[in-house]
Design a protein around this motif. Structure first.
Motif, PDB file in Angstrom:
ATOM      1  N   LEU A 102       0.834  -1.300   0.134  1.00  0.00           N
ATOM      2  CA  LEU A 102       0.160  -0.037  -0.057  1.00  0.00           C
ATOM      3  C   LEU A 102       0.812   1.171  -0.022  1.00  0.00           C
ATOM      4  O   LEU A 102       1.691   1.323   0.723  1.00  0.00           O
ATOM      5  CB  LEU A 102      -0.907   0.028   1.086  1.00  0.00           C
ATOM      6  CG  LEU A 102      -1.970  -1.061   1.455  1.00  0.00           C
ATOM      7  CD1 LEU A 102      -2.893  -0.761   2.681  1.00  0.00           C
ATOM      8  CD2 LEU A 102      -2.713  -1.042   0.006  1.00  0.00           C
ATOM      9  N   ARG A 103       0.604   2.235  -0.794  1.00  0.00           N
ATOM     10  CA  ARG A 103       1.296   3.458  -0.994  1.00  0.00           C
ATOM     11  C   ARG A 103       0.240   4.570  -0.921  1.00  0.00           C
ATOM     12  O   ARG A 103      -0.921   4.399  -1.357  1.00  0.00           O
ATOM     13  CB  ARG A 103       2.000   3.641  -2.240  1.00  0.00           C
ATOM     14  CG  ARG A 103       3.034   2.420  -2.460  1.00  0.00           C
ATOM     15  CD  ARG A 103       4.450   2.940  -2.027  1.00  0.00           C
ATOM     16  NE  ARG A 103       5.349   1.598  -2.118  1.00  0.00           N
ATOM     17  CZ  ARG A 103       6.168   1.238  -3.082  1.00  0.00           C
ATOM     18  NH1 ARG A 103       6.055   2.060  -4.148  1.00  0.00           N
ATOM     19  NH2 ARG A 103       6.782   0.265  -3.103  1.00  0.00           N
ATOM     20  N   THR A 104       0.614   5.716  -0.437  1.00  0.00           N
ATOM     21  CA  THR A 104      -0.245   6.958  -0.421  1.00  0.00           C
ATOM     22  C   THR A 104       0.337   8.270  -0.809  1.00  0.00           C
ATOM     23  O   THR A 104       1.458   8.285  -0.838  1.00  0.00           O
ATOM     24  CB  THR A 104      -0.790   7.041   1.129  1.00  0.00           C
ATOM     25  OG1 THR A 104      -1.590   8.023   1.182  1.00  0.00           O
ATOM     26  CG2 THR A 104       0.352   7.401   1.895  1.00  0.00           C
ATOM     27  N   PHE A 105      -0.548   9.050  -1.365  1.00  0.00           N
ATOM     28  CA  PHE A 105      -0.094  10.435  -1.597  1.00  0.00           C
ATOM     29  C   PHE A 105      -0.258  11.321  -0.474  1.00  0.00           C
ATOM     30  O   PHE A 105      -0.025  12.405  -0.966  1.00  0.00           O
ATOM     31  CB  PHE A 105      -0.815  10.751  -2.896  1.00  0.00           C
ATOM     32  CG  PHE A 105      -0.675  10.050  -4.075  1.00  0.00           C
ATOM     33  CD1 PHE A 105       0.402  10.269  -5.014  1.00  0.00           C
ATOM     34  CD2 PHE A 105      -1.396   9.014  -4.516  1.00  0.00           C
ATOM     35  CE1 PHE A 105       0.677   9.596  -5.900  1.00  0.00           C
ATOM     36  CE2 PHE A 105      -1.098   8.013  -5.678  1.00  0.00           C
ATOM     37  CZ  PHE A 105      -0.196   8.340  -6.436  1.00  0.00           C
ATOM     38  N   SER A 106      -0.582  10.812   0.768  1.00  0.00           N
ATOM     39  CA  SER A 106      -0.889  11.533   1.669  1.00  0.00           C
ATOM     40  C   SER A 106       0.547  12.250   2.360  1.00  0.00           C
ATOM     41  O   SER A 106       0.577  13.370   3.036  1.00  0.00           O
ATOM     42  CB  SER A 106      -1.686  11.157   2.767  1.00  0.00           C
ATOM     43  OG  SER A 106      -3.132  10.692   2.271  1.00  0.00           O
ATOM     44  N   LYS A 107       1.447  11.642   1.936  1.00  0.00           N
ATOM     45  CA  LYS A 107       2.526  11.872   2.873  1.00  0.00           C
ATOM     46  C   LYS A 107       3.861  12.538   1.996  1.00  0.00           C
ATOM     47  O   LYS A 107       3.678  13.929   1.950  1.00  0.00           O
ATOM     48  CB  LYS A 107       3.323  10.604   3.429  1.00  0.00           C
ATOM     49  CG  LYS A 107       2.388   9.765   4.117  1.00  0.00           C
ATOM     50  CD  LYS A 107       1.798  10.481   5.310  1.00  0.00           C
ATOM     51  CE  LYS A 107       0.860   9.345   6.080  1.00  0.00           C
ATOM     52  NZ  LYS A 107       0.108  10.167   7.094  1.00  0.00           N
ATOM     53  N   ILE A 108       4.549  11.913   1.400  1.00  0.00           N
ATOM     54  CA  ILE A 108       5.715  12.921   0.579  1.00  0.00           C
ATOM     55  C   ILE A 108       5.052  13.863  -0.325  1.00  0.00           C
ATOM     56  O   ILE A 108       5.486  14.950  -0.355  1.00  0.00           O
ATOM     57  CB  ILE A 108       6.818  12.069   0.044  1.00  0.00           C
ATOM     58  CG1 ILE A 108       8.038  12.900  -0.010  1.00  0.00           C
ATOM     59  CG2 ILE A 108       6.535  11.380  -1.276  1.00  0.00           C
ATOM     60  CD1 ILE A 108       9.197  12.100   0.024  1.00  0.00           C
ATOM     61  N   GLN A 109       3.970  13.393  -1.057  1.00  0.00           N
ATOM     62  CA  GLN A 109       3.393  14.384  -2.026  1.00  0.00           C
ATOM     63  C   GLN A 109       2.452  15.367  -1.433  1.00  0.00           C
ATOM     64  O   GLN A 109       2.169  16.272  -2.080  1.00  0.00           O
ATOM     65  CB  GLN A 109       2.421  13.485  -2.921  1.00  0.00           C
ATOM     66  CG  GLN A 109       3.263  12.873  -4.150  1.00  0.00           C
ATOM     67  CD  GLN A 109       3.538  11.528  -3.903  1.00  0.00           C
ATOM     68  OE1 GLN A 109       3.238  10.970  -2.889  1.00  0.00           O
ATOM     69  NE2 GLN A 109       4.611  10.931  -4.365  1.00  0.00           N
ATOM     70  N   GLY A 110       2.387  15.180  -0.104  1.00  0.00           N
ATOM     71  CA  GLY A 110       1.357  16.321   0.648  1.00  0.00           C
ATOM     72  C   GLY A 110      -0.063  16.504   0.184  1.00  0.00           C
ATOM     73  O   GLY A 110      -0.659  17.543   0.392  1.00  0.00           O
ATOM     74  N   ASN A 113      11.791  15.495  -3.897  1.00  0.00           N
ATOM     75  CA  ASN A 113      13.083  15.814  -3.188  1.00  0.00           C
ATOM     76  C   ASN A 113      13.349  16.798  -2.145  1.00  0.00           C
ATOM     77  O   ASN A 113      13.879  16.527  -1.139  1.00  0.00           O
ATOM     78  CB  ASN A 113      14.027  16.161  -4.597  1.00  0.00           C
ATOM     79  CG  ASN A 113      14.270  14.890  -5.416  1.00  0.00           C
ATOM     80  OD1 ASN A 113      14.012  13.701  -4.977  1.00  0.00           O
ATOM     81  ND2 ASN A 113      14.686  15.019  -6.656  1.00  0.00           N
ATOM     82  N   ARG A 114      12.602  18.005  -2.440  1.00  0.00           N
ATOM     83  CA  ARG A 114      12.750  18.920  -1.485  1.00  0.00           C
ATOM     84  C   ARG A 114      12.072  18.486  -0.116  1.00  0.00           C
ATOM     85  O   ARG A 114      12.653  18.919   0.983  1.00  0.00           O
ATOM     86  CB  ARG A 114      12.096  20.174  -1.840  1.00  0.00           C
ATOM     87  CG  ARG A 114      12.402  21.469  -1.189  1.00  0.00           C
ATOM     88  CD  ARG A 114      11.834  22.782  -2.002  1.00  0.00           C
ATOM     89  NE  ARG A 114      10.627  22.880  -1.991  1.00  0.00           N
ATOM     90  CZ  ARG A 114       9.745  22.883  -3.250  1.00  0.00           C
ATOM     91  NH1 ARG A 114      10.409  22.959  -4.324  1.00  0.00           N
ATOM     92  NH2 ARG A 114       8.660  22.761  -3.223  1.00  0.00           N
ATOM     93  N   THR A 115      10.929  18.034  -0.161  1.00  0.00           N
ATOM     94  CA  THR A 115      10.320  17.393   1.100  1.00  0.00           C
ATOM     95  C   THR A 115      11.280  16.346   1.940  1.00  0.00           C
ATOM     96  O   THR A 115      11.348  16.443   2.867  1.00  0.00           O
ATOM     97  CB  THR A 115       9.136  16.651   0.856  1.00  0.00           C
ATOM     98  OG1 THR A 115       8.176  17.718   0.069  1.00  0.00           O
ATOM     99  CG2 THR A 115       8.281  16.493   1.910  1.00  0.00           C
ATOM    100  N   ARG A 116      11.856  15.439   0.986  1.00  0.00           N
ATOM    101  CA  ARG A 116      13.096  14.598   1.600  1.00  0.00           C
ATOM    102  C   ARG A 116      14.200  15.222   2.493  1.00  0.00           C
ATOM    103  O   ARG A 116      14.297  14.980   3.267  1.00  0.00           O
ATOM    104  CB  ARG A 116      13.296  13.546   0.446  1.00  0.00           C
ATOM    105  CG  ARG A 116      13.894  12.263   1.061  1.00  0.00           C
ATOM    106  CD  ARG A 116      14.367  11.230   0.198  1.00  0.00           C
ATOM    107  NE  ARG A 116      13.086  11.012  -0.932  1.00  0.00           N
ATOM    108  CZ  ARG A 116      12.935  11.273  -2.149  1.00  0.00           C
ATOM    109  NH1 ARG A 116      13.620  12.015  -2.902  1.00  0.00           N
ATOM    110  NH2 ARG A 116      11.864  10.669  -2.738  1.00  0.00           N
ATOM    111  N   GLN A 117      14.284  16.287   1.657  1.00  0.00           N
ATOM    112  CA  GLN A 117      15.728  16.928   2.128  1.00  0.00           C
ATOM    113  C   GLN A 117      15.372  17.789   3.166  1.00  0.00           C
ATOM    114  O   GLN A 117      15.996  17.516   4.366  1.00  0.00           O
ATOM    115  CB  GLN A 117      16.219  17.935   0.913  1.00  0.00           C
ATOM    116  CG  GLN A 117      17.570  18.384   1.043  1.00  0.00           C
ATOM    117  CD  GLN A 117      17.795  19.536   0.034  1.00  0.00           C
ATOM    118  OE1 GLN A 117      17.347  19.313  -1.234  1.00  0.00           O
ATOM    119  NE2 GLN A 117      18.429  20.315   0.381  1.00  0.00           N
TER     120      GLN A 117
END
Ligand SMILES: Cc1ncc(COP(=O)(O)O)c(C=O)c1O
Length: 215
Positions: free
Chosen positions: A72-80, A127-131
């Motif tokens: 399961l993957r979601t767009f709620s987290k790193i994609q905001g 990438n910016r969110t991860r950084q």
């Protein structure tokens, strides 16, 4: 978990990285589990925080091997995009077929789908969110260490930290306009979970936490 499985067990959920600990099950441990889990059990690997991990594990391998597994993957987290209520699952055709029978029709609307695709293609944002998350998580963990607060080193965008009475600390932080999560409902009454924000937010959070704990 293997030892807890009985003939009546239908599904096993593994959140990886896990919420609220931020810990990870290694690929080795997952493989050992997958090699021994009985055929009648579906293993669901919830990878909501997958994109925050430095070196993501190739769990897709289990799908390619035709195991009884759904990722399961979601767009709620790193994609905001939590407000769009969209995510996806990856699994073998037979399992996906069963899910199609029971899911509500039109469960993912067109705007959410357009946002999800745009989010996947937006490498710069991801990438910016991860950084920002990596930098903020290191800062928070270092600050906790300086205060001699026990914490669980995290692979996600939050850190679990031991502060005393979590409900009290939650309320006092809230009074100062900072929302953290008390963990009593996870049977961790002495712990709170703090999400990584921007560096400005992280500094304000730590300044307030120090004041709250000093009182
Ligand atoms: C492990 C885990 N899975 C799923 C979710 C939620 O995902 P969604 O917003 O897609 O329902 C969360 C977020 O709180 C989570 O921590």
């Amino acid at each position: 978990m293997l030892a807890a499985i009985t003939p009546r067990t239908k599904e096993v959920f593994i959140a990886n990285p896990n919420n609220p600990t931020g810990t990870m099950v290694t690929m080795d441990a997952l493989e050992r589990f997958m090699n021994r889990v009985p055929d009648h059990v579906v293993t669901v690997i919830d990878e909501a925080y997958y994109e925050f991990v430095q070196e993501p594990q190739d769990t897709m391998k289990f799908v390619r091997e035709g195991r009884n597994v759904i990722l399961l993957r979601t767009f709620s987290k790193i994609q905001g995009l939590a407000g769009l209520r969209i995510g996806y699952g990856i699994g073998p055709e037979n399992l996906v077929g069963v899910l199609h029978k029971t899911r509500q029709p039109f469960n993912a609307n067109a705007i959410a789908q357009a946002g999800a695709v745009a989010g996947l293609l937006d490498d710069e944002h991801q990438n910016r969110t991860r950084q920002v998350t990596d930098e903020g998580r290191t800062y928070l963990q270092d600050e906790f260490a300086k205060l001699n607060l026990e914490y669980v080193p995290s692979h996600a965008n939050f850190v679990l930290v031991k502060v005393g009475d979590g409900n009290v600390v939650f309320q006092k932080m809230l009074d100062q306009g900072i929302i953290i999560r008390a963990m009593a409902e996870y049977k961790l009454p002495d712990w709170v979970r703090i999400s990584v924000g921007t560096m400005e937010q992280n500094r304000r959070c730590m300044k307030t936490l120090k004041e709250v704990l000093a009182r």
